[in-house]
Design a protein around this motif. Structure first.
Motif, PDB file in Angstrom:
ATOM      1  N   ARG A 152       1.985   6.530  -6.901  1.00 46.46           N
ATOM      2  CA  ARG A 152       0.852   7.296  -7.428  1.00 46.46           C
ATOM      3  C   ARG A 152       1.166   8.788  -7.385  1.00 46.46           C
ATOM      4  O   ARG A 152       0.961   9.517  -8.369  1.00 46.46           O
ATOM      5  CB  ARG A 152      -0.411   7.004  -6.619  1.00 46.46           C
ATOM      6  CG  ARG A 152      -1.604   7.874  -6.993  1.00 46.46           C
ATOM      7  CD  ARG A 152      -2.822   7.493  -6.164  1.00 46.46           C
ATOM      8  NE  ARG A 152      -3.915   8.411  -6.388  1.00 46.46           N
ATOM      9  CZ  ARG A 152      -4.072   9.589  -5.777  1.00 46.46           C
ATOM     10  NH1 ARG A 152      -3.184   9.967  -4.877  1.00 46.46           N
ATOM     11  NH2 ARG A 152      -5.093  10.370  -6.058  1.00 46.46           N
ATOM     12  N   ILE A 193       2.381   1.815  -3.452  1.00 50.28           N
ATOM     13  CA  ILE A 193       1.363   2.350  -4.365  1.00 50.28           C
ATOM     14  C   ILE A 193       1.142   3.833  -4.099  1.00 50.28           C
ATOM     15  O   ILE A 193       1.057   4.648  -5.021  1.00 50.28           O
ATOM     16  CB  ILE A 193       0.036   1.578  -4.217  1.00 50.28           C
ATOM     17  CG1 ILE A 193       0.193   0.154  -4.758  1.00 50.28           C
ATOM     18  CG2 ILE A 193      -1.106   2.308  -4.945  1.00 50.28           C
ATOM     19  CD1 ILE A 193      -1.018  -0.725  -4.516  1.00 50.28           C
ATOM     20  N   GLU A 194       1.067   4.187  -2.822  1.00 54.65           N
ATOM     21  CA  GLU A 194       0.833   5.576  -2.435  1.00 54.65           C
ATOM     22  C   GLU A 194       1.961   6.472  -2.941  1.00 54.65           C
ATOM     23  O   GLU A 194       1.718   7.553  -3.513  1.00 54.65           O
ATOM     24  CB  GLU A 194       0.734   5.659  -0.909  1.00 54.65           C
ATOM     25  CG  GLU A 194       0.222   6.968  -0.365  1.00 54.65           C
ATOM     26  CD  GLU A 194      -0.017   6.892   1.138  1.00 54.65           C
ATOM     27  OE1 GLU A 194      -0.832   7.678   1.623  1.00 54.65           O
ATOM     28  OE2 GLU A 194       0.627   6.049   1.805  1.00 54.65           O
ATOM     29  N   TRP A 231      -5.044   5.144 -11.092  1.00 55.42           N
ATOM     30  CA  TRP A 231      -4.504   5.882  -9.948  1.00 55.42           C
ATOM     31  C   TRP A 231      -4.681   7.383 -10.077  1.00 55.42           C
ATOM     32  O   TRP A 231      -4.627   8.101  -9.076  1.00 55.42           O
ATOM     33  CB  TRP A 231      -2.996   5.607  -9.799  1.00 55.42           C
ATOM     34  CG  TRP A 231      -2.656   4.229  -9.334  1.00 55.42           C
ATOM     35  CD1 TRP A 231      -3.522   3.239  -8.974  1.00 55.42           C
ATOM     36  CD2 TRP A 231      -1.348   3.695  -9.182  1.00 55.42           C
ATOM     37  NE1 TRP A 231      -2.828   2.111  -8.620  1.00 55.42           N
ATOM     38  CE2 TRP A 231      -1.484   2.361  -8.728  1.00 55.42           C
ATOM     39  CE3 TRP A 231      -0.062   4.205  -9.388  1.00 55.42           C
ATOM     40  CZ2 TRP A 231      -0.390   1.542  -8.475  1.00 55.42           C
ATOM     41  CZ3 TRP A 231       1.033   3.393  -9.138  1.00 55.42           C
ATOM     42  CH2 TRP A 231       0.872   2.056  -8.685  1.00 55.42           C
ATOM     43  N   LEU A 232      -4.838   7.884 -11.303  1.00 48.58           N
ATOM     44  CA  LEU A 232      -4.880   9.325 -11.502  1.00 48.58           C
ATOM     45  C   LEU A 232      -6.302   9.873 -11.611  1.00 48.58           C
ATOM     46  O   LEU A 232      -6.496  11.042 -11.945  1.00 48.58           O
ATOM     47  CB  LEU A 232      -4.089   9.699 -12.769  1.00 48.58           C
ATOM     48  CG  LEU A 232      -2.641   9.199 -12.822  1.00 48.58           C
ATOM     49  CD1 LEU A 232      -1.921   9.804 -13.999  1.00 48.58           C
ATOM     50  CD2 LEU A 232      -1.904   9.510 -11.528  1.00 48.58           C
ATOM     51  N   LYS A 233      -7.276   9.060 -11.339  1.00 43.64           N
ATOM     52  CA  LYS A 233      -8.667   9.521 -11.360  1.00 43.64           C
ATOM     53  C   LYS A 233      -8.977  10.253 -10.063  1.00 43.64           C
ATOM     54  O   LYS A 233      -8.421   9.955  -9.018  1.00 43.64           O
ATOM     55  CB  LYS A 233      -9.634   8.350 -11.521  1.00 43.64           C
ATOM     56  CG  LYS A 233      -9.532   7.640 -12.867  1.00 43.64           C
ATOM     57  CD  LYS A 233     -10.509   6.482 -12.936  1.00 43.64           C
ATOM     58  CE  LYS A 233     -10.406   5.774 -14.293  1.00 43.64           C
ATOM     59  NZ  LYS A 233     -11.344   4.615 -14.349  1.00 43.64           N
ATOM     60  N   TYR A 258       1.468   3.343 -16.436  1.00 41.62           N
ATOM     61  CA  TYR A 258       0.931   2.299 -15.552  1.00 41.62           C
ATOM     62  C   TYR A 258      -0.121   2.890 -14.613  1.00 41.62           C
ATOM     63  O   TYR A 258      -1.174   2.292 -14.375  1.00 41.62           O
ATOM     64  CB  TYR A 258       2.072   1.686 -14.745  1.00 41.62           C
ATOM     65  CG  TYR A 258       1.653   0.557 -13.823  1.00 41.62           C
ATOM     66  CD1 TYR A 258       1.440  -0.727 -14.319  1.00 41.62           C
ATOM     67  CD2 TYR A 258       1.483   0.782 -12.457  1.00 41.62           C
ATOM     68  CE1 TYR A 258       1.063  -1.768 -13.474  1.00 41.62           C
ATOM     69  CE2 TYR A 258       1.110  -0.246 -11.602  1.00 41.62           C
ATOM     70  CZ  TYR A 258       0.900  -1.521 -12.122  1.00 41.62           C
ATOM     71  OH  TYR A 258       0.515  -2.544 -11.279  1.00 41.62           O
ATOM     72  N   ALA A 259       0.165   4.087 -14.089  1.00 37.32           N
ATOM     73  CA  ALA A 259      -0.768   4.739 -13.172  1.00 37.32           C
ATOM     74  C   ALA A 259      -2.106   5.023 -13.858  1.00 37.32           C
ATOM     75  O   ALA A 259      -3.172   4.861 -13.265  1.00 37.32           O
ATOM     76  CB  ALA A 259      -0.162   6.037 -12.638  1.00 37.32           C
ATOM     77  N   VAL A 264      -8.335  13.265  -8.940  1.00 39.58           N
ATOM     78  CA  VAL A 264      -7.241  13.974  -8.277  1.00 39.58           C
ATOM     79  C   VAL A 264      -7.367  15.466  -8.548  1.00 39.58           C
ATOM     80  O   VAL A 264      -8.062  15.865  -9.437  1.00 39.58           O
ATOM     81  CB  VAL A 264      -5.873  13.452  -8.742  1.00 39.58           C
ATOM     82  CG1 VAL A 264      -5.710  12.000  -8.340  1.00 39.58           C
ATOM     83  CG2 VAL A 264      -5.703  13.618 -10.238  1.00 39.58           C
ATOM     84  N   GLU A 312       0.831  -1.207   0.000  1.00 37.91           N
ATOM     85  CA  GLU A 312       0.000   0.000   0.000  1.00 37.91           C
ATOM     86  C   GLU A 312       0.866   1.258   0.000  1.00 37.91           C
ATOM     87  O   GLU A 312       0.549   2.235  -0.670  1.00 37.91           O
ATOM     88  CB  GLU A 312      -0.933  -0.002   1.214  1.00 37.91           C
ATOM     89  CG  GLU A 312      -2.034  -1.045   1.151  1.00 37.91           C
ATOM     90  CD  GLU A 312      -3.011  -0.914   2.308  1.00 37.91           C
ATOM     91  OE1 GLU A 312      -2.925   0.098   3.040  1.00 37.91           O
ATOM     92  OE2 GLU A 312      -3.854  -1.804   2.480  1.00 37.91           O
ATOM     93  N   GLU A 361      -4.015   1.762 -14.247  1.00 40.02           N
ATOM     94  CA  GLU A 361      -4.531   1.257 -12.971  1.00 40.02           C
ATOM     95  C   GLU A 361      -5.591   2.168 -12.358  1.00 40.02           C
ATOM     96  O   GLU A 361      -6.158   1.848 -11.321  1.00 40.02           O
ATOM     97  CB  GLU A 361      -3.365   1.102 -11.976  1.00 40.02           C
ATOM     98  CG  GLU A 361      -2.379   0.002 -12.333  1.00 40.02           C
ATOM     99  CD  GLU A 361      -3.019  -1.383 -12.273  1.00 40.02           C
ATOM    100  OE1 GLU A 361      -3.623  -1.710 -11.242  1.00 40.02           O
ATOM    101  OE2 GLU A 361      -2.913  -2.096 -13.281  1.00 40.02           O
TER     102      GLU A 361
END
Length: 221
Positions: A167, A163-164, A217-219, A211-212, A221, A160, A215
Motif C-alpha cells: 500500500r 499489504i501494509e 488502499w489509497l482512500k 490494484y491498490a 490518505v 497484513e 482494493e
C-alpha cells in the motif's frame, strides 16, 4: 572511520510562473538529500539545460511556452535517458497521464498537492519507481492496468505486513522511507514487497497502483 555522506539527488526545475518556481525551491531546499542544479521558464531552455546539466530528476510543468511538457519529455527520453521526469500540472484528465507515460514520464504530481508529496515523488522516481498523485491515481490508472491477462488472482492471500508494505509502495514511498515508517530493515521491506508482488503476479508499480485503487488502499490518505 568517517562515514561518507550519500550524494545528493540533483534536481532541475522548470515552470513558467516565477511564484511557482519560488514555492518549489523553498519546499525542496529543506530536504538535505536534494540539490537544485538549475531552473528554466520555457520548454526549450528546460530541454537544453537538462541535457547540459544531466540532473537525476527534472520537475517539469506540463504547460510550458516554446515547447510543452510532452515534447520536452519525449526529447529527454532520447537525449538524456538517465534523467527521471516528474510532471507538475493542474490537469487531472487521465488522457494527459496516458500520453506522458507513453513518452517516458515517471511521475505525475498535481500543483494543488505540492508539499511533501513532491519530495516523496522525487525520491521515489530516483530509486526507479513510478509516482502518481494519490488524488488522481484512480483516474490515471483506469484502462492502463488489469487488462486481460494482467488482473491479480482474486484468491491471492496477502499477509497484513505485505499489504501494509505494498500500500505504501503504491503511494510512492521509497524502500528507505518504508523501512523508517514501519521500523523494518530495508532488506525486510524488499522481501515483503517482492513476496507480495510475486503473489499478485505483478511486475511493475503501475500494476500495483491499479490494484491498490481497486482494493481501496489509497482512500483516506
Amino acid at each position: 572511520m568517517t562515514e561518507v555522506p550519500e550524494p545528493k539527488l540533483r534536481v532541475f526545475l522548470a515552470d513558467d510562473h516565477p511564484l511557482v518556481l519560488d514555492g518549489i525551491r523553498s519546499l525542496l531546499k529543506d530536504d538535505p538529500g536534494l540539490e537544485i542544479v538549475g531552473e528554466a521558464r520555457d520548454g526549450r531552455a528546460a530541454l537544453r539545460m537538462t541535457i547540459e546539466l544531466k540532473p537525476d530528476v527534472i520537475v517539469l510543468d506540463l504547460s510550458m511556452p516554446g515547447m510543452n511538457g510532452v515534447d520536452v519529455t519525449r526529447r529527454l527520453r532520447c537525449e538524456c535517458p538517465a534523467c527521471k521526469v516528474i510532471i507538475l500540472t493542474v490537469h487531472e484528465d487521465r488522457s494527459y497521464f496516458r500520453k506522458l507515460i507513453e513518452v517516458g514520464a515517471v511521475g505525475y504530481v498535481l500543483k494543488r498537492s505540492v508539499s511533501d508529496d513532491l519530495r516523496r515523488a522525487i525520491h521515489s522516481v530516483a530509486e526507479g519507481g513510478i509516482y502518481l498523485d494519490p488524488a488522481i491515481a484512480g483516474k490515471a490508472i483506469d484502462g492502463l492496468v488489469n487488462r486481460p491477462g494482467e488482473a491479480a488472482d482474486p484468491g491471492v492471500d496477502l499477509s497484513e505486513r505485505e499489504i501494509e508494505v505494498l500500500r505504501l509502495a503504491a503511494l510512492g514511498y521509497s524502500n528507505k522511507e518504508l523501512a523508517t515508517r514501519l521500523t523494518l530493515s530495508v532488506k525486510s521491506v524488499e522481501t515483503y514487497k517482492a513476496r507480495g508482488m510475486d503473489k499478485l503476479g505483478f511486475h511493475s508499480r503501475v500494476q500495483l497502483v491499479g490494484y491498490a485503487v481497486a482494493e481501496g488502499w489509497l482512500k483516506d490518505v
